[in-house]
Design a protein around this motif. Structure first.
Motif, short mmCIF file in Angstrom:
data_model
loop_
_atom_site.label_atom_id
_atom_site.label_comp_id
_atom_site.label_asym_id
_atom_site.label_seq_id
_atom_site.Cartn_x
_atom_site.Cartn_y
_atom_site.Cartn_z
N LEU A 43 7.52 -3.68 -1.91
CA LEU A 43 7.06 -4.90 -1.26
C LEU A 43 5.93 -5.51 -2.09
O LEU A 43 4.98 -4.83 -2.47
CB LEU A 43 6.53 -4.58 0.14
CG LEU A 43 5.92 -5.74 0.94
CD1 LEU A 43 6.99 -6.77 1.30
CD2 LEU A 43 5.22 -5.24 2.19
N PHE A 44 6.07 -6.81 -2.39
CA PHE A 44 5.06 -7.51 -3.18
C PHE A 44 4.54 -8.69 -2.37
O PHE A 44 5.31 -9.37 -1.68
CB PHE A 44 5.66 -8.00 -4.50
CG PHE A 44 6.03 -6.89 -5.44
CD1 PHE A 44 5.14 -6.46 -6.41
CD2 PHE A 44 7.26 -6.25 -5.34
CE1 PHE A 44 5.48 -5.43 -7.27
CE2 PHE A 44 7.60 -5.22 -6.19
CZ PHE A 44 6.71 -4.81 -7.17
N THR A 95 0.81 -1.21 0.00
CA THR A 95 0.00 0.00 0.00
C THR A 95 0.85 1.27 0.00
O THR A 95 0.58 2.21 -0.74
CB THR A 95 -0.91 0.01 1.24
OG1 THR A 95 -1.68 -1.19 1.27
CG2 THR A 95 -1.85 1.22 1.21
N ILE A 96 1.88 1.26 0.81
CA ILE A 96 2.74 2.44 0.92
C ILE A 96 4.16 2.16 0.45
O ILE A 96 4.83 3.03 -0.08
CB ILE A 96 2.74 2.98 2.37
CG1 ILE A 96 3.42 4.34 2.44
CG2 ILE A 96 3.39 1.99 3.32
CD1 ILE A 96 3.26 5.02 3.78
N LEU A 98 2.93 -15.10 0.79
CA LEU A 98 4.28 -15.00 0.24
C LEU A 98 4.67 -13.53 0.21
O LEU A 98 3.94 -12.70 -0.34
CB LEU A 98 4.34 -15.60 -1.17
CG LEU A 98 5.66 -15.40 -1.94
CD1 LEU A 98 6.81 -16.10 -1.23
CD2 LEU A 98 5.53 -15.90 -3.38
N LEU A 99 5.81 -13.20 0.81
CA LEU A 99 6.30 -11.83 0.88
C LEU A 99 7.59 -11.71 0.09
O LEU A 99 8.50 -12.54 0.22
CB LEU A 99 6.56 -11.43 2.33
CG LEU A 99 5.35 -11.41 3.27
CD1 LEU A 99 5.81 -11.32 4.71
CD2 LEU A 99 4.44 -10.24 2.94
N VAL A 100 7.68 -10.67 -0.73
CA VAL A 100 8.87 -10.42 -1.54
C VAL A 100 9.27 -8.97 -1.36
O VAL A 100 8.47 -8.06 -1.62
CB VAL A 100 8.61 -10.71 -3.03
CG1 VAL A 100 9.87 -10.45 -3.85
CG2 VAL A 100 8.13 -12.14 -3.24
N GLN A 101 10.50 -8.75 -0.91
CA GLN A 101 11.02 -7.39 -0.71
C GLN A 101 12.13 -7.14 -1.72
O GLN A 101 13.09 -7.91 -1.81
CB GLN A 101 11.54 -7.21 0.71
CG GLN A 101 12.03 -5.81 1.03
CD GLN A 101 10.90 -4.80 1.18
OE1 GLN A 101 10.06 -4.92 2.05
NE2 GLN A 101 10.88 -3.80 0.32
#
Length: 565
Positions: A237-238, A232-233, A247-250
């Protein structure tokens, strides 16, 4: 004499020394037999076999690199990458277009132990010669804040998620250009049949002003097409949800860290990336942006011990005697107009190195930021203060932040301020820190923009700054599934707390700049809630003033800092 074929031009150099190569030469397997012109092995394959013979010396120019087989292989690997990504095409030199020159950059790539793992040759464009509106239009590309990286690691520790890392090989070469850009042929690799031709770029090149934006746009489009959503901000970050799994992708330029509550999603993500880009899987995250990351079942530990040792060596402080605190109590530094000047370049280099170290060392935040105020005209007293910080680091190189697994994930914050601590302009220093449970993820120490006429005003201004950071973190945590209300902010000034709750502007508070009063609005809306804390337990006290050893060590431990042992 052997010559490259048309398909191999701009990959293998052509110069007089090629006629002297024999089967015993290290490059024989790359170039092939100079008599029959047969290339028996690709440069990429040979490069992998050649790692045990890496050169330790970085060449100063192209001529030195071409005379060294190791660096020649690195240059060939770079140009082969260009060929695979279809970065440029050879065209006649246009008459009405600006031609950007290129330059070879040679660096030895090292791991966290300082061991050379690769001779890296990078062809870059001299982007400083580009003209806005002609060679590029928009250059902005988002980059993850260091707080976002720490929030990611804190969440991984809280959920017991294993974090992995991957690297996109020559990431910028994947970015599609929308402008018409021409560059000179790479030095040492000029096509002998068309020496006056130039290269028109279809993909971005390192050094171009629009290269980061082009790469980010390409990567974003690929991930969005695979069902990911942007933060969102934080647009670096996906996220992707499959049922109850996340699943987090930075993203940090070409470095990617990722983790999931379901390990199968990590494997799936790796395949998604490998279908579009040439990736280098690096396994579990252990070294990222100069930060050492240690993952274990109890939590995650981050520090920069290797960076500290390199920094002490750089500034000839390896043999200095350690000291217990980074800054002495008592009289703070002033402008010292009568003092003896010192080399600005060395002083600023020290400050820059220390500021980078504050990514995992909040204990030196105040001392470093305070010394940074004197970069315009540093004196011997200022240099001595900076060296004291280095002496403190000498005794605590392994100190870092511990993110435990078994703790809550509630956002809490502490805010504090001194009063007129700067001798130069009598402005106060704001300090704040934010925790997710027991995990310290954000902190700041900054001189205020205005001169406060009371301690209450100084504390109020500091609280307003802290409120801004809390609101940003609240929005960031929405992407992780946390919708927080009434985030507690602890302040040791009852007067400042009263001002945030009092809707009436009295004569003693109406002079405070209106931009600081937005904290009152957020208190009324229920976004934050102010609480009083005794000064003895004010953790942000560490970021506003120098402290004695006992008080300093107490606060350092409460911030969650410890050594690996």
């Amino acid at each position: 004499m052997w010559f490259a074929t048309t398909s191999e031009r701009l990959v293998f150099p052509l110069w007089r020394g090629v006629t002297k190569w024999t089967r015993a030469h290290p490059l024989y397997n790359v170039i092939g037999d100079v008599n029959d012109g047969v290339k028996t092995r690709s440069a990429s394959a040979n490069y992998c076999l050649h790692k045990s013979f890496l050169s330790k010396i970085e060449p100063k120019n192209v001529s030195q690199a071409l005379d060294d087989s190791d660096w020649l292989l690195a240059m060939q690997e770079e140009l082969l990458q260009f060929k695979r990504n279809k970065v440029y095409r050879l065209v006649p030199r246009p008459q009405d277009k600006s031609i950007i020159k290129t330059k070879w950059i040679f660096r030895n790539k090292k791991d966290e132990s300082g061991v050379i793992v690769r001779n890296k040759a990078r062809l870059v464009a001299k982007g400083y010669s580009q003209q806005e509106g002609i060679d590029y239009d928009e250059t902005f590309a988002p980059v993850a804040r260091i707080e976002a990286i720490r929030i990611f690691l804190a969440y991984a520790a809280h959920k017991n998620i294993k974090v992995f890392q991957m690297d996109v090989k020559s990431a910028f070469l994947n970015g599609v250009l929308h402008e018409e850009v021409y560059i000179e042929q790479p030095e040492g690799f000029v096509d002998p049949d068309f020496p006056d031709h130039v290269c028109i770029l279809d993909k971005a090149l390192y050094g171009l002003k629009q290269a980061p934006r082009a790469w980010y746009e390409t990567l974003t489009n690929h991930l969005l097409s695979k069902g990911f959503k942007r933060g969102t901000i934080d647009t670096t970050l996906f996220l992707k949800k499959e049922g109850d799994d996340l699943l987090l992708v930075q993203i940090y330029v070409d470095d990617i860290i990722f983790g999931s509550t379901n390990p199968k999603l990590c494997t799936k993500f790796s395949k998604i990336m490998e279908t579009e880009f040439e990736m280098s899987m690096m396994g579990e995250l252990n070294f990222f942006l100069g930060i050492q990351v240690k993952q274990n079942p109890d939590g995650i530990f981050i520090n920069q011990s290797k960076y500290i040792k390199d920094m002490l060596k750089k500034f000839s402080m390896t043999d200095c005697s350690p000291i217990k605190t980074p800054m002495p109590t008592g009289n703070l530094l002033g402008p010292d107009l009568a003092g003896k000047p010192v080399d600005q370049k060395i002083y600023r280099s020290m400050i820059g190195s220390l500021l980078y170290l504050t990514a995992t060392r909040p204990d030196i935040m105040f001392a470093t930021c305070f010394c940074a105020r004197f970069q315009a005209n540093p004196k011997e007293s200022h240099l001595a203060a900076v060296k004291r910080i280095l002496r403190y680091l000498k005794g605590t190189p392994e100190l870092g932040l511990w993110y435990p697994k078994d703790s809550s994930f509630e956002l809490i914050s502490f805010t504090d301020s001194d009063y007129g601590g700067c001798k130069l302009d009598r402005k106060s220093t704001s300090g704040s820190c934010q925790f997710l449970g027991d995990k310290l993820v954000s902190w700041t120490s900054k001189k205020q923009n205005c001169v406060s006429t009371s301690t209450a005003e100084a504390e109020y201004v500091a609280a307003a700054s802290c409120c801004s950071q809390v609101l940003w973190m609240k929005t960031q945590l929405l992407d992780y599934g946390y919708k927080l209300k009434r985030v507690p902010i602890y302040c040791d000034s009852e007067s400042a707390i009263a001002i945030t709750s009092n809707p009436v502007q009295h004569s003693k508070t109406k002079h405070i700049d209106i931009r600081y009063h937005f904290i009152k609005d957020n208190v009324e809306k229920g976004n934050i809630e102010m609480f009083f804390v005794q000064t003895d337990y004010q953790l942000a006290d560490l970021f506003t003033k120098p402290l004695d050893e006992k008080r300093f060590n107490f606060l350092v431990s409460k911030l969650g800092m410890l050594t690996p042992t």
